[in-house]
Motif scaffolding. Structure first.
Motif, mmCIF file in Angstrom:
data_model
loop_
_atom_site.group_PDB
_atom_site.id
_atom_site.type_symbol
_atom_site.label_atom_id
_atom_site.label_comp_id
_atom_site.label_asym_id
_atom_site.label_seq_id
_atom_site.Cartn_x
_atom_site.Cartn_y
_atom_site.Cartn_z
ATOM 1 N N LEU A 139 -44.517 -14.192 20.621
ATOM 2 C CA LEU A 139 -43.721 -13.582 21.681
ATOM 3 C C LEU A 139 -42.970 -12.367 21.178
ATOM 4 C CD1 LEU A 139 -40.437 -15.532 22.486
ATOM 5 C CD2 LEU A 139 -41.683 -15.787 20.351
ATOM 6 N N SER A 140 -42.478 -11.601 22.126
ATOM 7 C CA SER A 140 -41.529 -10.531 21.867
ATOM 8 C C SER A 140 -40.141 -11.120 22.047
ATOM 9 C CB SER A 140 -41.763 -9.399 22.879
ATOM 10 O OG SER A 140 -40.860 -8.341 22.701
ATOM 11 N N ASP A 141 -39.194 -10.757 21.172
ATOM 12 C CA ASP A 141 -37.863 -11.335 21.325
ATOM 13 C C ASP A 141 -37.166 -10.805 22.573
ATOM 14 O OD1 ASP A 141 -37.733 -8.829 20.150
ATOM 15 O OD2 ASP A 141 -35.979 -9.286 18.922
ATOM 16 N N HIS A 142 -37.420 -9.549 22.910
ATOM 17 C CA HIS A 142 -36.866 -8.922 24.105
ATOM 18 C C HIS A 142 -37.749 -7.732 24.443
ATOM 19 C CE1 HIS A 142 -35.535 -5.773 21.400
ATOM 20 N NE2 HIS A 142 -34.869 -6.667 20.679
ATOM 21 N N LYS A 143 -37.537 -7.143 25.570
ATOM 22 C CA LYS A 143 -38.206 -5.884 25.889
ATOM 23 C C LYS A 143 -37.442 -4.731 25.228
ATOM 24 C CE LYS A 143 -40.303 -6.821 30.436
ATOM 25 N NZ LYS A 143 -40.355 -6.373 31.846
ATOM 26 N N THR A 144 -38.188 -3.770 24.692
ATOM 27 C CA THR A 144 -37.607 -2.492 24.298
ATOM 28 C C THR A 144 -38.352 -1.429 25.087
ATOM 29 O OG1 THR A 144 -37.147 -3.334 22.074
ATOM 30 C CG2 THR A 144 -36.974 -0.970 22.411
ATOM 31 N N LEU A 145 -37.617 -0.690 25.887
ATOM 32 C CA LEU A 145 -38.235 0.171 26.876
ATOM 33 C C LEU A 145 -38.577 1.550 26.311
ATOM 34 C CD1 LEU A 145 -36.018 -0.686 29.980
ATOM 35 C CD2 LEU A 145 -38.056 -1.862 29.106
ATOM 36 N N SER A 146 -39.847 1.901 26.396
ATOM 37 C CA SER A 146 -40.276 3.222 25.943
ATOM 38 C C SER A 146 -39.646 4.316 26.783
ATOM 39 C CB SER A 146 -41.802 3.328 26.003
ATOM 40 O OG SER A 146 -42.403 2.424 25.098
ATOM 41 N N ASP A 147 -39.318 4.007 28.006
ATOM 42 C CA ASP A 147 -38.624 4.948 28.876
ATOM 43 C C ASP A 147 -37.120 4.825 28.621
ATOM 44 O OD1 ASP A 147 -37.763 6.668 30.800
ATOM 45 O OD2 ASP A 147 -38.413 5.467 32.519
ATOM 46 N N GLY A 148 -36.644 5.553 27.630
ATOM 47 C CA GLY A 148 -35.217 5.541 27.313
ATOM 48 C C GLY A 148 -34.876 4.906 25.990
ATOM 49 N N GLY A 149 -35.755 4.047 25.449
ATOM 50 C CA GLY A 149 -35.546 3.470 24.130
ATOM 51 C C GLY A 149 -34.532 2.353 24.053
ATOM 52 N N MET A 150 -34.123 1.800 25.189
ATOM 53 C CA MET A 150 -33.096 0.762 25.182
ATOM 54 C C MET A 150 -33.694 -0.628 25.276
ATOM 55 S SD MET A 150 -30.184 2.491 27.645
ATOM 56 C CE MET A 150 -28.985 1.205 27.298
ATOM 57 N N HIS A 151 -32.932 -1.627 24.853
ATOM 58 C CA HIS A 151 -33.331 -3.018 25.029
ATOM 59 C C HIS A 151 -33.155 -3.422 26.482
ATOM 60 C CE1 HIS A 151 -32.372 -4.023 20.522
ATOM 61 N NE2 HIS A 151 -33.474 -3.299 20.674
ATOM 62 N N ASN A 152 -33.875 -4.467 26.865
ATOM 63 C CA ASN A 152 -33.832 -4.961 28.237
ATOM 64 C C ASN A 152 -33.841 -6.487 28.202
ATOM 65 O OD1 ASN A 152 -35.563 -6.033 30.666
ATOM 66 N ND2 ASN A 152 -34.709 -4.100 31.382
ATOM 67 N N GLY A 153 -33.058 -7.103 29.068
ATOM 68 C CA GLY A 153 -32.915 -8.555 29.041
ATOM 69 C C GLY A 153 -33.841 -9.322 29.955
ATOM 70 N N ASP A 154 -34.845 -8.659 30.550
ATOM 71 C CA ASP A 154 -35.790 -9.367 31.414
ATOM 72 C C ASP A 154 -36.603 -10.384 30.614
ATOM 73 O OD1 ASP A 154 -34.968 -7.839 33.533
ATOM 74 O OD2 ASP A 154 -36.680 -6.466 33.473
ATOM 75 N N PRO A 155 -37.156 -11.397 31.274
ATOM 76 C CA PRO A 155 -38.035 -12.349 30.576
ATOM 77 C C PRO A 155 -39.196 -11.649 29.890
ATOM 78 C CG PRO A 155 -37.423 -13.213 32.717
ATOM 79 C CD PRO A 155 -36.930 -11.789 32.678
ATOM 80 N N VAL A 156 -39.684 -12.261 28.826
ATOM 81 C CA VAL A 156 -40.794 -11.715 28.042
ATOM 82 C C VAL A 156 -41.929 -12.732 27.993
ATOM 83 C CG1 VAL A 156 -39.358 -10.212 26.628
ATOM 84 C CG2 VAL A 156 -39.744 -12.579 25.915
ATOM 85 N N PRO A 157 -43.173 -12.267 27.799
ATOM 86 C CA PRO A 157 -44.305 -13.206 27.749
ATOM 87 C C PRO A 157 -44.396 -13.924 26.410
ATOM 88 C CG PRO A 157 -45.077 -10.974 27.390
ATOM 89 C CD PRO A 157 -43.605 -10.871 27.696
#
Length: 414
Positions: free
Chosen positions: A350-368
């Motif tokens: 799994l990924s621990d969290h999303k890291t958004l390529s659009d802006g480079g920030m972390h995101n707290g949405d669910p991950v696969p």
């Protein structure tokens, strides 16, 4: 039975116009991970507890079964534990990054250009921070503020402040503020903020002319001309992994955060030469370390930081390459070796969290996440590993439930 956890830090993302509406996970060539996903259970999990800022600290704590609501006291104390730093009552730990601050004029008008000074590491990173704290004018400021530094062989240093007051203190993670003005993100919230601000301002003046920075510029590299305090916290106490899950485990990671969580939960930390936390990390060495660990332990976790770092650096091709290297140089050889040795295993990816390529920030949405069992294909998804496909599978609403699911051989999540 052996149990393996593989974390591709920040590899989950949102759809991108640059990839024709695909995410990096959907775009990357990762045949082996997709094979395990199709033959195993594919779902999604909320690793970041609600009301907590998205980050690897709370996410990885949750994944290892530590509820942040019960034991989170800040990120830096976790990293301090990895360096053997003991915090006394009244002490606070801070992450102290080497950073690159661009521009001229007033410090507040300059730009946070790189949270890692271009990924500075090794002796350069250690010497530049040590020299800074040994510079007489800076040393005086640090001493008056109760600060001392614990240098690391990367941009991720730890600063400890004795008799610290961090109540109300607001600090910004530099990787979430790239491209923004320094003045918009300075410490605030309490009197201690002024001490931190003066240290950061002084560091920029001193480090502009450091010989290492002049050398880096001549080589076409970014200089480490500043420091950035963030991730403040006090001493942490985490539940013992072996007592909670009745499994003996080891963690392989280049990142102090992961190693610190391992230390505080009583797991073994295995250091791998050449493990950098970047795209050029020693993948083969990590696989060998995991296989060796499983000879005497039930559980091994392999953490790969590169997808996250590439995203923060605005390197989309690098993020895709990091995912593909995770597939071909970590997951495939690890699983194939266990199969060749006739070892039954359960693997979670799994990924621990999303890291958004659009802006480079972390995101707290669910991950696969993937749960693969080498003995059977009960509940097999038949689908490739992606955010969208994960959303179509079973949903786990707390990251703290992942370890029980991994260790429960009867769990199907159907």
């Amino acid at each position: 039975m052996k149990y393996i956890l593989i974390i591709g830090d920040g590899m989950a993302d949102n759809p991108l116009a640059a990839l024709n509406g695909k995410t990096p996970l959907e775009h990357a060539k990762k045949p082996y991970i997709d094979k395990l996903s199709a033959g195993g259970i594919l779902g999604s999990v909320r690793t970041i507890p609600e009301k907590y800022p998205p980050g690897s600290d709370t996410a990885i704590m949750s994944i290892f079964g530590c509820d942040p609501a019960e034991c989170y006291s800040g990120r830096a104390p976790l990293e301090a534990a990895a360096q053997g730093v003991n915090l006394n009552p009244g002490d606070a730990a801070f992450r102290c990054n080497n950073v690159f601050i661009s521009g001229s004029g007033a410090f507040e008008d300059k730009i946070i250009a790189s949270h890692s000074a271009g990924g500075i590491d090794g002796a350069e990173a250690s010497k530049i921070i040590s020299d800074l704290f040994d510079t007489p004018e800076f040393k005086k400021l640090a001493k008056n503020g109760g600060f001392e530094i614990k240098p690391a062989l990367s941009f991720r240093h730890i600063a400890v402040q004795r008799n610290a007051d961090i109540n109300g203190l607001v600090l910004s993670p530099p990787h979430d503020r790239l491209g923004e003005k320094v003045g918009e993100n300075m410490p605030s919230g309490c009197a201690n903020a002024q001490i931190l601000t003066e240290l950061m301002r002084s560091a920029n003046v001193i480090l502009e002319n450091h010989p290492i920075n002049k050398k880096r510029i001549s080589e076409g590299k970014l200089p480490a001309n500043g420091i950035w305090f963030w991730a403040e916290g006090t001493a942490a106490k985490l539940p013992v992994f072996s007592e909670k899950f009745e499994k003996k485990g080891a963690v392989i990671s280049a990142v102090p955060l992961c190693r610190g969580i391992a230390v505080l939960t009583g797991m073994d930390v295995i250091l791998v030469e050449g493990a950098t936390g970047e795209l050029d990390t020693n993948y083969d060495g990590k696989v060998t370390a995991a296989l060796d660990a499983l000879k005497t332990r039930d559980f091994a976790a392999v953490h790969i930081e590169a997808p996250d770092e590439c995203t923060h650096n605005g390197d989309l091709p690098g993020k895709i390459e990091a995912i593909e290297r995770l597939d071909g140089r970590v997951v495939a050889p690890l699983a194939e070796r266990l199969k060749q040795e006739g070892e039954d295993f359960r693997m979670m990816i799994l990924s621990d969290h999303k890291t958004l390529s659009d802006g480079g920030m972390h995101n707290g949405d669910p991950v696969p996440f993937i749960l693969y069992d080498s003995r059977n294909s009960n509940g097999a998804s038949g689908k490739a590993y992606s955010e969208k496909n994960g959303e179509a599978g079973p949903f786990v609403n707390k990251g703290t439930l992942l370890m029980p699911i991994l260790f429960d051989n009867d769990a199907t999540l159907r």
